[in-house]
Scaffold this motif. Structure first.
Motif, mmCIF file in Angstrom:
data_model
loop_
_atom_site.group_PDB
_atom_site.id
_atom_site.type_symbol
_atom_site.label_atom_id
_atom_site.label_comp_id
_atom_site.label_asym_id
_atom_site.label_seq_id
_atom_site.Cartn_x
_atom_site.Cartn_y
_atom_site.Cartn_z
ATOM 1 N N ALA A 194 78.230 52.565 29.908
ATOM 2 C CA ALA A 194 77.297 52.708 31.053
ATOM 3 C C ALA A 194 77.102 51.366 31.742
ATOM 4 N N GLN A 195 77.082 50.304 30.949
ATOM 5 C CA GLN A 195 76.912 48.978 31.536
ATOM 6 C C GLN A 195 78.128 48.602 32.388
ATOM 7 N N LEU A 196 79.290 49.060 32.013
ATOM 8 C CA LEU A 196 80.515 48.712 32.725
ATOM 9 C C LEU A 196 80.835 49.664 33.887
ATOM 10 N N SER A 197 80.133 50.780 33.944
ATOM 11 C CA SER A 197 80.464 51.743 35.026
ATOM 12 C C SER A 197 79.720 51.462 36.303
ATOM 13 N N SER A 226 73.894 50.010 20.647
ATOM 14 C CA SER A 226 74.227 48.922 21.576
ATOM 15 C C SER A 226 75.660 49.046 22.077
ATOM 16 N N ILE A 227 76.563 49.374 21.175
ATOM 17 C CA ILE A 227 77.962 49.537 21.563
ATOM 18 C C ILE A 227 78.140 50.789 22.423
ATOM 19 N N ARG A 228 77.412 51.855 22.085
ATOM 20 C CA ARG A 228 77.487 53.089 22.908
ATOM 21 C C ARG A 228 76.934 52.863 24.308
ATOM 22 N N ASN A 229 76.072 51.883 24.494
ATOM 23 C CA ASN A 229 75.542 51.573 25.822
ATOM 24 C C ASN A 229 76.557 50.845 26.704
ATOM 25 N N LEU A 230 77.566 50.262 26.098
ATOM 26 C CA LEU A 230 78.521 49.443 26.838
ATOM 27 C C LEU A 230 79.241 50.183 27.971
#
Length: 161
Positions: free
Chosen positions: A158-161, A152-156
């Motif tokens: 990509a979510q912010l880009s 979940s943290i590693r997905n962050l």
């Protein structure tokens, strides 16, 4: 005789403090050099420029099927204020299970400390490379709640880009 013992003790403490300062300075210099070093991930394989080094694109480490940590209003708040607090980013049941799993890993000796770390000598950790697929698969199997938190943290990014 007691004066000689005190002097030896003082010299030993000074030597240890000097050693720790030099070690800390060397680690920070090494971290700086590594962060500026060029990596071998070409743009054709998802690398992206970042000064004199290449980074992996956030989309390459996304784990599908997980809810986003931040909602659109959190992202907007972050863009406006450069700071945001996200309550319940990960559900409390997952966090509670992950904590038990971390305790199990610590007891099994998987997590290590760095007694020479002057900033946080009590930390327990294990570095995990993005490319350690075997260990990540084992982590997923043996500690699913911890793996969910990590993914979940590693997905962050990509979510912010």
């Amino acid at each position: 005789l007691s004066k000689a013992k005190i002097d030896k003790s003082d010299a030993s403490a000074t030597l240890r403090a000097t050693y720790l300062c030099l070690l800390y300075q060397s680690k920070k210099l090494l971290q700086l050099q590594i962060s500026l070093a060029e990596t071998s991930i070409p743009e054709s394989e998802g690398g992206m420029g970042g000064g004199s080094y290449r980074c992996i694109h956030p989309s390459r480490i996304v784990t599908q099927g997980l809810p986003p940590i931040m909602k659109s209003e959190h992202i907007e708040k972050l863009r406006q204020d450069r700071l945001v607090v996200v309550d319940q980013a990960l559900d409390s049941a997952t966090i509670a299970r992950a904590r038990k799993e971390v305790t199990m890993l610590a007891r099994a000796g998987v997590l290590r400390t760095d007694p020479d770390d002057v900033c946080n000598p009590e930390q327990h950790s294990r570095d995990v490379s993005l490319w350690e697929a075997d260990w990540l698969a084992q982590l997923q199997q043996e500690t699913p709640a911890l793996a969910r938190c990590i993914h979940s943290i590693r997905n962050l990014p990509a979510q912010l880009s």
